[in-house]
Enzyme design. Structure first.
Site, PDB file in Angstrom:
ATOM      1  N   ASP A 186      -6.789   4.154  -4.360  1.00  0.00           N
ATOM      2  CA  ASP A 186      -7.785   3.701  -3.195  1.00  0.00           C
ATOM      3  C   ASP A 186      -8.168   5.282  -2.683  1.00  0.00           C
ATOM      4  OD1 ASP A 186      -7.750   1.750  -0.788  1.00  0.00           O
ATOM      5  OD2 ASP A 186      -7.101   4.025   0.061  1.00  0.00           O
ATOM      6  N   LYS A 214       1.261  -1.575   0.222  1.00  0.00           N
ATOM      7  CA  LYS A 214       0.126   0.255   0.141  1.00  0.00           C
ATOM      8  C   LYS A 214       0.910   0.882   0.567  1.00  0.00           C
ATOM      9  CE  LYS A 214      -4.602   1.268   0.331  1.00  0.00           C
ATOM     10  NZ  LYS A 214      -5.328   0.012  -0.073  1.00  0.00           N
TER      11      LYS A 214
HETATM   12  P1  NDP Z   1     -13.541   7.364  -2.941  1.00  0.00           P
HETATM   13  O1  NDP Z   1     -12.144   8.538  -2.644  1.00  0.00           O
HETATM   14  O2  NDP Z   1     -13.570   7.295  -3.993  1.00  0.00           O
HETATM   15  O3  NDP Z   1     -14.302   7.706  -1.447  1.00  0.00           O
HETATM   16  C1  NDP Z   1     -13.762   8.312  -0.278  1.00  0.00           C
HETATM   17  C2  NDP Z   1     -15.752   8.486   0.276  1.00  0.00           C
HETATM   18  O4  NDP Z   1     -15.054   8.179   1.342  1.00  0.00           O
HETATM   19  C3  NDP Z   1     -15.896   9.898  -0.033  1.00  0.00           C
HETATM   20  O5  NDP Z   1     -17.520   9.819   0.094  1.00  0.00           O
HETATM   21  C4  NDP Z   1     -15.358  10.550   1.074  1.00  0.00           C
HETATM   22  O6  NDP Z   1     -15.755  11.084   1.555  1.00  0.00           O
HETATM   23  C5  NDP Z   1     -15.485   9.687   2.745  1.00  0.00           C
HETATM   24  N1  NDP Z   1     -14.527   9.386   3.265  1.00  0.00           N
HETATM   25  C6  NDP Z   1     -13.002   9.521   3.252  1.00  0.00           C
HETATM   26  N2  NDP Z   1     -12.761   9.581   3.974  1.00  0.00           N
HETATM   27  C7  NDP Z   1     -13.904   9.979   5.083  1.00  0.00           C
HETATM   28  C8  NDP Z   1     -13.717  10.392   6.164  1.00  0.00           C
HETATM   29  N3  NDP Z   1     -12.072  10.081   7.215  1.00  0.00           N
HETATM   30  N4  NDP Z   1     -14.345  10.783   7.059  1.00  0.00           N
HETATM   31  C9  NDP Z   1     -15.927  10.273   6.421  1.00  0.00           C
HETATM   32  N5  NDP Z   1     -15.740   9.996   5.353  1.00  0.00           N
HETATM   33  C10 NDP Z   1     -14.916  10.031   4.351  1.00  0.00           C
HETATM   34  O7  NDP Z   1     -11.980   6.141  -1.755  1.00  0.00           O
HETATM   35  P2  NDP Z   1     -13.314   5.317  -2.056  1.00  0.00           P
HETATM   36  O8  NDP Z   1     -14.249   4.763  -3.257  1.00  0.00           O
HETATM   37  O9  NDP Z   1     -12.055   4.037  -3.113  1.00  0.00           O
HETATM   38  O10 NDP Z   1     -12.661   4.554  -1.174  1.00  0.00           O
HETATM   39  C11 NDP Z   1     -13.572   4.166   0.042  1.00  0.00           C
HETATM   40  C12 NDP Z   1     -12.713   2.907   1.327  1.00  0.00           C
HETATM   41  O11 NDP Z   1     -13.270   1.798   0.099  1.00  0.00           O
HETATM   42  C13 NDP Z   1     -12.060   2.999   1.310  1.00  0.00           C
HETATM   43  O12 NDP Z   1     -11.804   2.545   3.072  1.00  0.00           O
HETATM   44  C14 NDP Z   1     -10.619   2.565   0.791  1.00  0.00           C
HETATM   45  O13 NDP Z   1      -9.468   1.472   1.547  1.00  0.00           O
HETATM   46  C15 NDP Z   1     -11.489   0.859   0.220  1.00  0.00           C
HETATM   47  N6  NDP Z   1     -11.422   0.111  -0.422  1.00  0.00           N
HETATM   48  C16 NDP Z   1     -11.442   0.572  -2.586  1.00  0.00           C
HETATM   49  C17 NDP Z   1     -10.922  -0.030  -3.435  1.00  0.00           C
HETATM   50  C18 NDP Z   1     -11.021   0.475  -4.712  1.00  0.00           C
HETATM   51  O14 NDP Z   1     -10.741  -0.468  -5.048  1.00  0.00           O
HETATM   52  N7  NDP Z   1     -11.283   1.814  -4.999  1.00  0.00           N
HETATM   53  C19 NDP Z   1     -10.809  -1.205  -3.271  1.00  0.00           C
HETATM   54  C20 NDP Z   1     -11.629  -1.679  -1.949  1.00  0.00           C
HETATM   55  C21 NDP Z   1     -11.591  -0.939  -0.741  1.00  0.00           C
HETATM   56  P3  NDP Z   1     -14.681  13.116   1.107  1.00  0.00           P
HETATM   57  O15 NDP Z   1     -14.970  13.413  -0.905  1.00  0.00           O
HETATM   58  O16 NDP Z   1     -15.313  14.061   1.593  1.00  0.00           O
HETATM   59  O17 NDP Z   1     -13.548  12.469   0.842  1.00  0.00           O
HETATM   60  O1  2IT Z   2      -7.971  -1.092  -0.939  1.00  0.00           O
HETATM   61  C1  2IT Z   2      -8.456  -2.060  -1.917  1.00  0.00           C
HETATM   62  O2  2IT Z   2      -7.827  -3.445  -1.665  1.00  0.00           O
HETATM   63  C2  2IT Z   2      -7.903  -1.626  -3.195  1.00  0.00           C
HETATM   64  N1  2IT Z   2      -7.463  -0.001  -2.870  1.00  0.00           N
HETATM   65  C3  2IT Z   2      -7.761  -2.253  -4.500  1.00  0.00           C
HETATM   66  C4  2IT Z   2      -5.912  -2.275  -4.086  1.00  0.00           C
HETATM   67  C5  2IT Z   2      -6.075  -2.722  -5.394  1.00  0.00           C
HETATM   68  O3  2IT Z   2      -4.010  -3.137  -6.221  1.00  0.00           O
HETATM   69  O4  2IT Z   2      -6.657  -2.600  -6.624  1.00  0.00           O
END
Ligand code: NDP
Ligand code: 2IT
Length: 448
Positions: free
Chosen positions: A166, A126
């Protein structure tokens, strides 16, 4: 705690007392492993726990870039290459002002077991930076991404370490990062995943994490003879994962009642429909606006400043898709009281340990992120395969493979929990099954 687990955990918490999220993630995994370690003394003999809690390599670097006013800005960049026992380091990059080494170690540690559960050959890693993309121009985001890659490029590679998105890193950022890597290395390779469709990306990668969470929830619901159709679903977040979890829920006949961002939550009284979903996509991905604007636009949407979704109504299903520790004990109690049956984590470690205990004690179908959100990295693995064979699979092919992977992860977690005499405990199932494969590979490969 057993003597071995306690010894390893106590030593780690004395060494890194400030890395709270990392210690939280380690504690959960180690506690699950006690039943396995009792049966299999080889893991202690080969000091697997002592080794698996330390990253193989950590890179920390300065990221200087010029903002639109010509002023020099300096951020810190990180890449935690945690474990390569079963494949190249693989995991996302996070851009958020809260990023520090402890957060990235927690995410990298979780990634080891998640990637193992996918059944694909990927190690865990990461990275990211404390850069805050909010309010930055496209030009500033590009400048930052290029400066970040100016150092990162020497540490990554298609067979070494393959970053992806992420929080704060989506298609735009992956584009800038890839462009700079290519320029520096003079090499067009699958060094990043989440790429654009016409330059090596995979169909369904943008949708994969959100779709995967819902596929996993469907499997859990089947076990308790329930379904998504007609269910009220609370989703937190409004980014990549939340957006596509919402789309899949709508397609399966569920009712998405909430969304949120770091400022507050919306309650969507009639449920999210196609028109509202399209508004959301434009709001968050093009205008980069706030979730509050949904309430300004639609009459049946109410905005709750500073609140999380969990206490805003009655929901059968909860999908936390925002960030770590966003759902605490009192939220969990409220969800259970209001008839929640199923919690599948889209985010990484969104439920606090106290919240998880509430779910387990009440026999809620609860899936930890490392199992239920593995669809994103799994589809990244499929993107790597397509890059290697220089072919692209169709949308149907990728979606089918993703769906099968989620069904398999569910089965693995469910069966493993049963085998270790904690039926229905997906936390134990995911941790034990994810760990075994990596630990056995570490033993095979010697003391390195
Ligand atoms: P994005 O940046 O697209 O979206 C993040 C969302 O979470 C936004 O709505 C953001 O709001 C909100 N958020 C972020 N930080 C905070 C906080 N401290 N308190 C409240 N809300 C918060 O990210 P993703 O959708 O990609 O990721 C979301 C989660 O999923 C994370 O935990 C990530 O690690 C996990 N994840 C993502 C994957 C991926 O493929 N993208 C894969 C597996 C897990 P704001 O706009 O106000 O910051
Ligand atoms: O938390 C996660 O699994 C991710 N943000 C996706 C990682 C990836 O390599 O696609």
């Amino acid at each position: 705690m057993s003597v071995y687990v306690k010894e390893v955990y106590d030593k780690l918490s004395k060494k890194y007392p400030w890395e709270k999220e990392f210690l939280q993630a380690v504690k959960e995994v180690l506690e699950s492993l006690e039943i396995l370690l009792e049966k299999e003394p080889k893991y202690q003999k080969y000091a697997i726990l002592e080794r698996i809690v330390e990253p193989e390599r950590t890179i920390i670097f300065r990221v200087p870039w010029l903002d639109d006013n010509g002023k020099v800005q300096v951020n810190i960049g990180y890449r935690v290459e945690f474990n390569s026992a079963i494949g190249p380091y693989k995991g996302g990059l996070r851009l958020h002002p809260t990023v520090n080494l402890g957060i990235l170690k927690f995410l990298g540690f979780e990634q080891i077991f998640k990637n193992s559960l996918t059944g694909l050959p990927m190690g865990g890693g990461k990275g990211g930076s404390d850069f805050d993309p909010k309010g930055k121009s496209d030009n500033e985001v590009m400048k930052f991404c290029q400066a970040f890659m100016n150092e990162l490029f020497r540490h990554i590679g298609a067979d070494t370490d393959v970053p992806a998105g992420d929080i704060g890193v989506g298609a735009r950022e992956i584009g800038y990062l890839f462009g700079q890597y290519k320029k520096l290395k003079n090499e067009f390779t699958g060094v990043l995943t989440g790429k654009g469709l016409n330059w090596g990306g995979s169909l369904v990668r943008p949708e994969a994490t959100g779709f995967g969470v819902v596929y996993f929830a469907e499997e859990m619901l089947k076990i308790i003879k329930k379904g998504i159709e007609g269910s009220r679903v609370a989703i937190s977040g409004s980014g990549n994962v939340a957006q596509y979890a919402a789309q899949k829920i709508i397609n399966l006949g569920g009712k998405v009642m909430t969304l949120s961002d770091s400022n507050g939550s919306v309650l969507i009284k009639n449920g999210l429909d196609q028109e509202k979903w399209e508004f959301l996509m434009d709001l968050k991905n093009v205008k980069r606006g706030r979730i509050k604007e949904m309430a300004d636009k639609f009459k049946d949407v109410e905005y709750y400043e500073g609140q999380k979704p969990w206490k805003l109504g009655k929901f059968e299903i909860a999908l936390p898709c925002a960030t770590q520790n966003e759902l605490d004990e009192s939220d969990a109690k409220e969800l259970v009281k209001n008839g929640c049956l199923c919690v599948a984590e889209g985010a990484n470690m969104p439920s606090t340990p106290e919240a998880v205990n509430v779910f387990l004690a009440n026999k809620i179908s609860y899936a930890p992120g490392k199992a239920s959100n593995a669809g994103g990295v799994a589809t990244s693995g499929l993107e790597m395969s397509q890059n290697s064979i220089r072919l692209s699979w169709t949308r149907e092919e990728v979606d089918q493979k993703l769906h099968n992977i989620m069904i398999n992860i569910h089965r693995t977690c469910y069966e493993t929990a049963k085998e270790y005499k904690t039926p229905g405990n997906y936390v134990n199932g995911a941790n034990i099954a994810g760990f075994k494969k990596v630990a056995d590979a570490m033993i095979d490969q010697g003391i390195i």
